[in-house]
Design a protein around this motif. Sequence first.
Motif, PDB file in Angstrom:
ATOM      1  N   UNK A   1       0.843  -1.202   0.000  1.00  0.00           N
ATOM      2  CA  UNK A   1       0.000   0.000   0.000  1.00  0.00           C
ATOM      3  C   UNK A   1       0.876   1.249   0.000  1.00  0.00           C
ATOM      4  N   UNK A   2       0.310   2.339  -0.464  1.00  0.00           N
ATOM      5  CA  UNK A   2       1.065   3.587  -0.502  1.00  0.00           C
ATOM      6  C   UNK A   2       1.378   4.089   0.908  1.00  0.00           C
ATOM      7  N   UNK A   3       2.553   4.702   1.041  1.00  0.00           N
ATOM      8  CA  UNK A   3       2.953   5.382   2.276  1.00  0.00           C
ATOM      9  C   UNK A   3       3.288   6.804   1.871  1.00  0.00           C
ATOM     10  N   UNK A   4       2.339   7.708   2.039  1.00  0.00           N
ATOM     11  CA  UNK A   4       2.408   9.016   1.390  1.00  0.00           C
ATOM     12  C   UNK A   4       3.034  10.120   2.224  1.00  0.00           C
ATOM     13  N   UNK A   5       3.176   9.894   3.530  1.00  0.00           N
ATOM     14  CA  UNK A   5       3.667  10.927   4.445  1.00  0.00           C
ATOM     15  C   UNK A   5       2.799  12.187   4.384  1.00  0.00           C
ATOM     16  N   UNK A   6       1.597  12.059   3.803  1.00  0.00           N
ATOM     17  CA  UNK A   6       0.665  13.177   3.726  1.00  0.00           C
ATOM     18  C   UNK A   6       1.093  14.290   2.794  1.00  0.00           C
ATOM     19  N   UNK A   7       2.085  14.036   1.961  1.00  0.00           N
ATOM     20  CA  UNK A   7       2.740  15.127   1.234  1.00  0.00           C
ATOM     21  C   UNK A   7       2.710  14.924  -0.276  1.00  0.00           C
ATOM     22  N   UNK A   8       2.508  16.008  -0.999  1.00  0.00           N
ATOM     23  CA  UNK A   8       2.421  15.963  -2.456  1.00  0.00           C
ATOM     24  C   UNK A   8       3.625  15.263  -3.102  1.00  0.00           C
ATOM     25  N   UNK A   9       4.881  15.586  -2.723  1.00  0.00           N
ATOM     26  CA  UNK A   9       6.001  14.925  -3.399  1.00  0.00           C
ATOM     27  C   UNK A   9       6.043  13.406  -3.179  1.00  0.00           C
TER      28      UNK A   9
ATOM     29  N   UNK B   1       0.954  17.385   6.360  1.00  0.00           N
ATOM     30  CA  UNK B   1       2.042  17.129   5.416  1.00  0.00           C
ATOM     31  C   UNK B   1       3.408  17.067   6.091  1.00  0.00           C
ATOM     32  N   UNK B   2       4.087  15.920   5.922  1.00  0.00           N
ATOM     33  CA  UNK B   2       5.387  15.655   6.545  1.00  0.00           C
ATOM     34  C   UNK B   2       5.333  15.893   8.056  1.00  0.00           C
ATOM     35  N   UNK B   3       4.204  15.507   8.649  1.00  0.00           N
ATOM     36  CA  UNK B   3       4.023  15.521  10.100  1.00  0.00           C
ATOM     37  C   UNK B   3       3.984  16.922  10.700  1.00  0.00           C
TER      38      UNK B   3
ATOM     39  N   UNK C   1       9.880  20.978  -2.585  1.00  0.00           N
ATOM     40  CA  UNK C   1       9.071  21.504  -1.479  1.00  0.00           C
ATOM     41  C   UNK C   1       8.062  22.530  -1.984  1.00  0.00           C
ATOM     42  N   UNK C   2       8.310  23.088  -3.159  1.00  0.00           N
ATOM     43  CA  UNK C   2       7.373  24.055  -3.736  1.00  0.00           C
ATOM     44  C   UNK C   2       6.051  23.386  -4.117  1.00  0.00           C
ATOM     45  N   UNK C   3       6.042  22.045  -4.212  1.00  0.00           N
ATOM     46  CA  UNK C   3       4.817  21.309  -4.535  1.00  0.00           C
ATOM     47  C   UNK C   3       3.933  21.109  -3.304  1.00  0.00           C
ATOM     48  N   UNK C   4       4.482  21.321  -2.119  1.00  0.00           N
ATOM     49  CA  UNK C   4       3.728  21.079  -0.897  1.00  0.00           C
ATOM     50  C   UNK C   4       2.554  22.047  -0.778  1.00  0.00           C
ATOM     51  N   UNK C   5       1.517  21.616  -0.094  1.00  0.00           N
ATOM     52  CA  UNK C   5       0.276  22.393  -0.014  1.00  0.00           C
ATOM     53  C   UNK C   5       0.486  23.699   0.744  1.00  0.00           C
TER      54      UNK C   5
END
Length: 555
Positions: free
Chosen positions: A201-209, A240-242, A434-438
């Motif tokens: 399963x995906x492990x996304x770290x909540x982050x766009x990248x 995102x990233x905790x 990091x510019x992709x982050x929300x």
Amino acid sequence: MLKKSLLYSTLGLLLFTTGALFGRQVQMEKITIPMVQNAQKLLGLSFTEAQIDTALAELTDLRNGYVRLRQVKLENSVPPALQFNPIPVGFQFAKEREKFKASSVGKVSVPANKEELAFYSVRELADLLKNKKITSLELTQFFLDRLKRYNPQLHCVTSFTEELALQQARQADSEIKAGKYKGLLHGIPFGVKDLLSTKGYKTTWGSVPYKDQVLEEDATVVTRLREAGAVLVAKMTLGELAMGDVWYGGKTRTPWDVNRGSSGSSAGSASAVAAGLLPFAIGTETLGSIVSPSNACGTTGLRPSYGRVSRHGAMALSWSMDKIGPIARTVEDCAIVFNAIYGPDGKDQTVYDAPFNYNAKQDLKKLRIGYLKSDFERNYPTKAQDQATLEALIKAGYELIPIELPKTPVNDLVMTISVEGAAAFDEITRNNKVAEMVNQDKNAWPNTFRSARFIPAVEYVQAQRVRYQLIQEMHKMMEQVDVYVSPSFASSNLVVTNLTGHPCVVVPNGFNSRNLPTTITFIGKLFGEADLLAFAKAYQDQTDFHKKHPAAFLK
């Protein structure tokens, strides 16, 4: 010698950033005296022109070395060779190991309205499963259905693990039917914060990248819960990233007011448990990420001592401050989950082999209970609820010992997270992903990671030396008490104890004027989770705040 090393380590690090901060292949300028003179102003230094001139050649060599080191591939899972040690001088681990002793629950039956199962405790559900009054498959499907029904409102799930969950539930039922009952988590559905790797399963770290990232291994915590017979039904959102409650899919909400965020970063874990979508979930904390969402959602959370639970397979944000723990409905549920996940695994070298001798019926009158006197005397939003907690403890017969935290500038030590986080996510900072982050505001990770590039290595090391002194001072303070009570937020306690690694239990203790939950915090000795949990359970058993649930999720 100190002056020379300070010049090299700070200015060398600083000057390198001019050429590679955003990942562009820029021809780096020759390091000159005026360049260094300007740079040192940023750091509050005042080396003479002659001293700077002497250092130019070595600063250039250092910068060239940084370029070479950056060619070495470093996955997030690679820790620094230097490991944080939370153990103060003179600390003694408990030597005896005793059997885990949970409380009895009396007669538990399946309710006529099965929706009421949503708010049964782990202990109650375990009794139903053990006595074959319900199957794990029924429970698993029940919680999956609730997650799917309410996730569009709460935004608490990143991935459903339905296929795996149904397989694990059928296996649990088969084992229980065959008389191979594994214990209190056997057949119990749960979720994990999506910074813990799960095979398949995906492990996304909540982050766009990282939203499509798949890590083909199970984190140690996931493995241990599987071995205990628990059933993984979903991966839960994290800021995102905790950080916080905003992730690539939106903003996770508290079920007490879906117009408000759940706080974070263990956002989905707390939101889902509070809404009765899961019996328990795994969260993590670096600086409030179990305490804060538990406060916003009215859940009970355990942040264990640093060095208690393996972080193998978990996203690293701060190697010296990250901790993994459960979020649940009750203190004892937290103890049950913790009992399954603590201890060395041979992979995370920071984990200590210390006993956990939880006994729900231990004699609590032997414990010395402290409270942060000056913090409770301040005026702050939840003072009325916290005073009621203190009064309840006094009424129960406890003598509260006034104590004070060490007078250390702990907020200045929070740079620890900035530096370690910037190292953990150095690559996406330099290549500008990091510019992709929300979240891109000044307090968000992208800016923090960039700013941390200007924190000198010497200042980071000096901060850790101050932290060492803080650990010794906390150890001296804790010689007076076994457990102490603190406001969850109107205190420096949250920062202090995350820096020192002390365990914490956060428990609901009321509601504010907007009918949102409030909490109180209990802190124990290092590796003293058994006493801490037993005491917090005794307090919780005298209240009913944990038995109140958001009305919109009772159906």
